[in-house]
Write a protein that holds these residues in place. Structure first.
Motif, mmCIF file in Angstrom:
data_model
loop_
_atom_site.group_PDB
_atom_site.id
_atom_site.type_symbol
_atom_site.label_atom_id
_atom_site.label_comp_id
_atom_site.label_asym_id
_atom_site.label_seq_id
_atom_site.Cartn_x
_atom_site.Cartn_y
_atom_site.Cartn_z
ATOM 1 N N ASP A 259 0.708 -1.135 -0.206
ATOM 2 C CA ASP A 259 -0.052 0.041 -0.013
ATOM 3 C C ASP A 259 0.786 1.208 0.220
ATOM 4 O O ASP A 259 0.617 2.142 -0.632
ATOM 5 C CB ASP A 259 -0.864 0.015 1.200
ATOM 6 C CG ASP A 259 -2.333 -0.371 0.780
ATOM 7 O OD1 ASP A 259 -2.671 -0.301 -0.238
ATOM 8 O OD2 ASP A 259 -3.015 -1.261 1.637
ATOM 9 N N ASP A 260 1.786 1.386 0.774
ATOM 10 C CA ASP A 260 3.065 2.482 1.012
ATOM 11 C C ASP A 260 3.493 2.708 -0.277
ATOM 12 O O ASP A 260 3.679 3.827 -0.740
ATOM 13 C CB ASP A 260 3.704 2.292 1.992
ATOM 14 C CG ASP A 260 2.883 2.170 3.405
ATOM 15 O OD1 ASP A 260 1.805 2.699 3.565
ATOM 16 O OD2 ASP A 260 3.704 1.704 4.348
ATOM 17 N N CYS A 261 3.883 1.756 -0.962
ATOM 18 C CA CYS A 261 4.745 1.670 -2.187
ATOM 19 C C CYS A 261 3.790 1.894 -3.126
ATOM 20 O O CYS A 261 4.315 2.864 -4.057
ATOM 21 C CB CYS A 261 5.177 0.141 -2.574
ATOM 22 S SG CYS A 261 6.149 0.195 -4.010
ATOM 23 N N SER A 262 2.640 1.561 -3.312
ATOM 24 C CA SER A 262 1.803 2.057 -4.329
ATOM 25 C C SER A 262 1.288 3.460 -4.275
ATOM 26 O O SER A 262 1.036 4.289 -5.058
ATOM 27 C CB SER A 262 0.510 1.208 -4.545
ATOM 28 O OG SER A 262 -0.243 1.392 -3.250
ATOM 29 N N ASN A 263 1.112 3.970 -2.795
ATOM 30 C CA ASN A 263 0.662 5.294 -2.569
ATOM 31 C C ASN A 263 1.642 6.115 -3.248
ATOM 32 O O ASN A 263 1.488 7.256 -3.727
ATOM 33 C CB ASN A 263 0.351 5.508 -1.153
ATOM 34 C CG ASN A 263 -1.085 4.697 -0.923
ATOM 35 O OD1 ASN A 263 -1.915 4.655 -1.694
ATOM 36 N ND2 ASN A 263 -1.290 4.432 0.455
ATOM 37 N N TYR A 264 2.927 5.692 -2.849
ATOM 38 C CA TYR A 264 4.043 6.693 -3.270
ATOM 39 C C TYR A 264 4.303 6.880 -4.662
ATOM 40 O O TYR A 264 4.154 7.853 -5.324
ATOM 41 C CB TYR A 264 5.440 6.157 -2.773
ATOM 42 C CG TYR A 264 6.464 6.868 -3.312
ATOM 43 C CD1 TYR A 264 7.205 8.056 -2.924
ATOM 44 C CD2 TYR A 264 7.311 6.469 -4.359
ATOM 45 C CE1 TYR A 264 8.259 8.795 -3.447
ATOM 46 C CE2 TYR A 264 8.722 7.002 -5.000
ATOM 47 C CZ TYR A 264 8.971 8.105 -4.465
ATOM 48 O OH TYR A 264 10.139 8.637 -4.965
#
Length: 364
Positions: A259-264
């Motif tokens: 999630d964090d990676c995709s949000n970035y």
């Protein structure tokens, strides 16, 4: 003409502006199946573009690598620093060429821009591309530099252990060469690139053709760094877990990390993101949703080429306006087909076979 094509043609005679979904409902088949039947009817000359039907002059352009794949598979557990008895297969490869090949098999009119040597391997690449209807008129042919070769060694799980790619010829696809093919590229429905291209070429393509939907296959952790500063220029990006880590700087161990990676990456401007996770499935995200689809247990004959099939199916789904979830499902089915054959391209790749896999997955 097949019986199904006759059915569709008869309906179109009575209602030439009927939508693909209405056709699918009438025939009790999926919309994607209707799309490929219509494409086949167009190629056979029975119908012309009208309304929802793609004009036969409409095409995508894939710009990237073409090479010969040499793949070694050990008979037993791979022993490093030693000679291993096994089998060696030779087939056509190159990420760009593989995506273009799979796209043709999915019924998409496809132009390939690549660099190929005027040698035995190069002639084989060109011959096979023509055989499957690919437009190769804009490929660079070199009399000095040999066709690229990709050598991979699989382990006892039939997954890649190590590989070496010799792709110096792709330096010929420079800014001047892209400029010389401007009209062809500019008229594309979509442009797909791989990161085997020189960095300045990638930068030029993504800035010059920003008005066209741009798709990228990131190829490897080393090569994906070429797009780190321009990732927001892409409509859609397909990458694996390690490439996602390299581009985001976020170590992925949990779903929250995904999630964090995709949000970035989405915050950088990417509209659609697909992170492939091998046997664990795929993580997908866009501005409205993010989710993980679990992997499907399947017998792997060779993992080489599965990612390229996934990318081709993303393009097919985009042209058919599928939502992100169905796009992921179609693309996973395409990768499963690729995994089931020893060659980089499974000759059985087709929309019909994708739909069979989808039914087995109980996804539709």
């Amino acid at each position: 003409m097949t019986d199904r094509e006759k059915e569709i043609l008869n309906i179109l005679k009575d209602d030439p502006l009927i939508s693909q979904q209405e056709l699918a409902d009438k025939l009790n088949i999926t919309r994607s199946s209707v799309a490929v039947h219509i494409t086949n009817l167009m190629k056979k000359g029975y119908i012309k573009g009208k309304g929802y039907i793609l004009n036969t002059n409409d095409y995508i352009t894939v710009i990237g690598g073409s090479n010969i794949d040499i793949q070694g598979v050990p008979n037993k557990k791979l022993v490093m620093l030693d000679s291993n008895p096994g089998k060696v297969d030779i087939s056509l490869g190159g990420v760009g060429r593989n995506i273009a090949d799979n796209s043709c098999r999915l019924g998409i009119n496809t132009k390939l821009i690549s660099a190929i040597g005027n040698d035995l391997y190069g002639n084989q690449v060109l011959s096979e591309c023509k055989k499957y209807g690919m437009d190769i008129d804009d490929c660079y042919i070199s009399n000095e530099i040999p066709t690229s070769i990709y050598v991979s060694i699989l382990n006892d799980s039939n997954d890649m252990q190590v590989a070496i790619s010799h792709m110096d010829i792709l330096d010929k696809i420079d800014i001047d060469y892209i400029n010389s093919k401007h009209q062809s590229i500019n008229e594309s429905l979509a442009v797909v690139i791989d990161t085997n291209l020189p960095k300045d070429t990638i930068d030029y393509i993504t800035s010059t053709y920003s008005h066209i939907p741009l798709f990228v296959d990131t190829v490897s952790t080393a090569k994906c760094l070429k797009i780190k500063d321009i990732i927001g220029r892409f409509n859609t990006i397909k990458l694996n877990k390690y490439e996602a880590e390299a581009l985001s700087g976020i170590k992925i161990n949990t779903t929250q990390d995904l999630d964090d990676c995709s949000n970035y990456l989405l915050s950088m401007g990417v509209k659609n993101l697909f992170i492939t996770l091998g046997k664990d499935g795929v993580f997908c995200a866009n501005e409205t949703s993010s989710f993980k689809i679990d992997g499907v247990k399947t017998d792997i004959v060779s993992a080489t080429g599965a990612g390229d099939a996934f990318t081709a199916a993303i393009i097919y789904s985009f042209l058919n306006e599928f939502d992100i979830k169905y796009t992921a499902q179609v693309s996973m089915a395409a990768s499963i087909i690729a995994l089931s054959h020893q060659n980089t391209i499974n000759p059985n790749m087709s929309i019909d076979n994708i739909e069979k896999i989808l039914k087995e997955m109980i996804l539709c």
